[in-house]
Enzyme design. Structure first.
Site, short mmCIF file in Angstrom:
data_model
loop_
_atom_site.label_atom_id
_atom_site.label_comp_id
_atom_site.label_asym_id
_atom_site.label_seq_id
_atom_site.Cartn_x
_atom_site.Cartn_y
_atom_site.Cartn_z
N LYS A 77 -0.95 4.39 5.62
CA LYS A 77 -1.68 3.20 6.03
C LYS A 77 -0.73 2.04 6.32
O LYS A 77 -0.93 1.27 7.28
CB LYS A 77 -2.67 2.79 4.94
CG LYS A 77 -3.87 3.71 4.79
CD LYS A 77 -4.84 3.19 3.74
CE LYS A 77 -6.07 4.10 3.65
NZ LYS A 77 -7.03 3.61 2.64
N CYS A 99 -11.73 -14.93 -17.21
CA CYS A 99 -12.75 -15.89 -17.66
C CYS A 99 -14.14 -15.40 -17.27
O CYS A 99 -15.12 -15.71 -17.95
CB CYS A 99 -12.49 -17.26 -17.03
SG CYS A 99 -10.95 -18.05 -17.54
N ASP A 153 0.86 -1.19 0.00
CA ASP A 153 0.00 0.00 0.00
C ASP A 153 0.89 1.23 0.00
O ASP A 153 2.02 1.20 0.51
CB ASP A 153 -0.92 0.03 1.22
CG ASP A 153 -2.17 0.87 0.97
OD1 ASP A 153 -3.28 0.31 0.96
OD2 ASP A 153 -2.03 2.08 0.76
N CYS A 205 -8.60 17.65 -5.87
CA CYS A 205 -10.02 17.38 -6.13
C CYS A 205 -10.65 17.00 -4.79
O CYS A 205 -10.15 17.41 -3.74
CB CYS A 205 -10.19 16.30 -7.20
SG CYS A 205 -9.64 14.67 -6.70
N CYS A 263 -15.52 8.08 -7.83
CA CYS A 263 -15.35 7.70 -6.42
C CYS A 263 -16.28 8.47 -5.51
O CYS A 263 -16.60 8.00 -4.40
CB CYS A 263 -13.90 7.93 -6.01
SG CYS A 263 -13.27 9.58 -6.37
#
Length: 357
Positions: A79, A167, A55, A318, A181
């Site tokens: 994190k 698949c 992460d 943003c 998001c």
């Protein structure tokens, strides 16, 4: 002294043999968010010998309603650092391999090749397809989990002759087909349920106990407390991947320079000269914005011709960090001689530590 794992080793169908298999296992967890944390906590508590953690995100205030390992004092911290610290306190016997990076096409084969099982605990399609392709090439199974609103999906891909992720989902959706998001939420408890189911699949994979969800997609509906399963088969053409793609879609965050909200605030307080571009909609900008920010909505960047007042350093913000990362890539193409940085966590993260602004 009582055996730490006695409550599971006393199970006749599990026992000391299965516990030994857990102790020898190496499991890679990609993502330490709503799914990755319950996976890590349960596998760590149950005695998996080696956990790899991947992460490069920071803790944001809006994470806390579902990422319950983190606390308010962790907002703004990495994190990876927080999770590693708390998981070591949970079980000092576990060996941790820490990877302070996003999974990319440049490091996926090297990282995944070190482990027996991969857990996809990500929240974006490009990384998921990358994990799939790398696992097919390396013949590694991976445990899949996904979230949407009140629902979740779980499956196991690439186990022996079983089907792969492609698949079931042959092609990646386009950027326009992926929900923004800010429009796509999740009920806080659902990631804990789905992550726990992923952890259970890992335990079954490693120990051979029970029936693994290979060739079956579990669909969980939290509102009705119903779980259904869909069966699907392997397609030979998706079992023959021999190399990774050149790119895995629009969410290649590793190519974007990113700055944590803490570091942005420190830079801002130091009175350095910089330019700040806010790429949210005018409605979002009017609701709340930093006074020095110039509003250029993301959908207008292509047609904009900007005159830079402080051309050395340009920061882009943003609401959560997704649109700003996209904007930085556009800016880098349009103005290759300037340096652009996306602010991790965006306004959500800045508002969480607004006493510093």
């Amino acid at each position: 002294m009582q055996h730490r794992y006695s409550r599971q080793t006393r199970l006749k169908s599990f026992g000391e043999e299965a516990q030994s298999k857990l102790a020898e296992a190496k499991v890679l967890i990609v993502g330490l968010g709503g799914l990755g944390l319950p996976v890590a906590q349960y596998l760590n508590a149950m005695g998996v010998g080696t956990l790899g953690l991947v992460d490069q995100d920071v803790v944001e205030l809006h994470n806390l309603q579902r990422q319950v390992l983190y606390s308010e004092k962790d907002v703004g911290r990495q994190k990876l650092e927080v999770a590693h610290e708390k998981l070591r306190q949970q079980n000092s016997s576990t060996h941790f391999d820490i990877f302070d990076t996003f999974l990319t096409k440049d490091n996926a084969l090297e990282l995944i090749g070190q482990f027996d099982v991969v857990v996809d605990a990500t929240d974006n399609f490009p990384t998921r397809y990358l994990i799939n392709d790398a696992c097919v090439m390396l013949n590694k199974p991976f445990v899949y989990g996904a979230l949407h609103g009140f629902e979740g999906h779980v499956s196991v891909f690439n186990l022996n002759d079983g089907p792969t992720y492609r698949c079931l989902y042959p092609t990646m959706p386009s950027e326009q087909e992926i929900p923004d998001c800010n429009d796509n939420g999740v009920l806080g408890v659902v990631p804990g349920i789905i992550g726990s189911l992923q952890a259970l699949e890992v335990v079954k994979l490693v120990t051979g106990v029970g029936e693994v969800l290979s060739g079956r997609l579990l669909l969980y509906d939290g509102l009705s407390q119903r779980a259904n399963q869909i069966k699907f088969g392997a397609k030979p053409e998706f079992k023959k991947i021999s190399q990774l793609q050149n790119a895995y879609g629009p969410s290649d965050c590793e190519r974007v320079s990113q700055l944590s909200s803490d570091n942005f605030i420190a830079m801002r307080n130091s009175k350095q000269n910089y330019t700040l571009i806010d790429v949210r909609t005018p409605q979002e900008y009017d609701q709340y914005h930093l006074p020095e920010a110039k509003n250029i909505p993301l959908d207008q960047l292509e047609d904009s011709n900007l005159q830079w007042e402080n051309p050395k350093e340009v920061y882009v913000i943003c609401q959560s960090g997704k649109r700003s990362a996209t904007a930085v890539k556009l800016f880098q193409t349009k103005y290759p001689n300037l340096q652009f940085h996306s602010i991790l966590g965006g306004m959500n993260s800045l508002e969480a530590i607004s006493h510093n602004i």
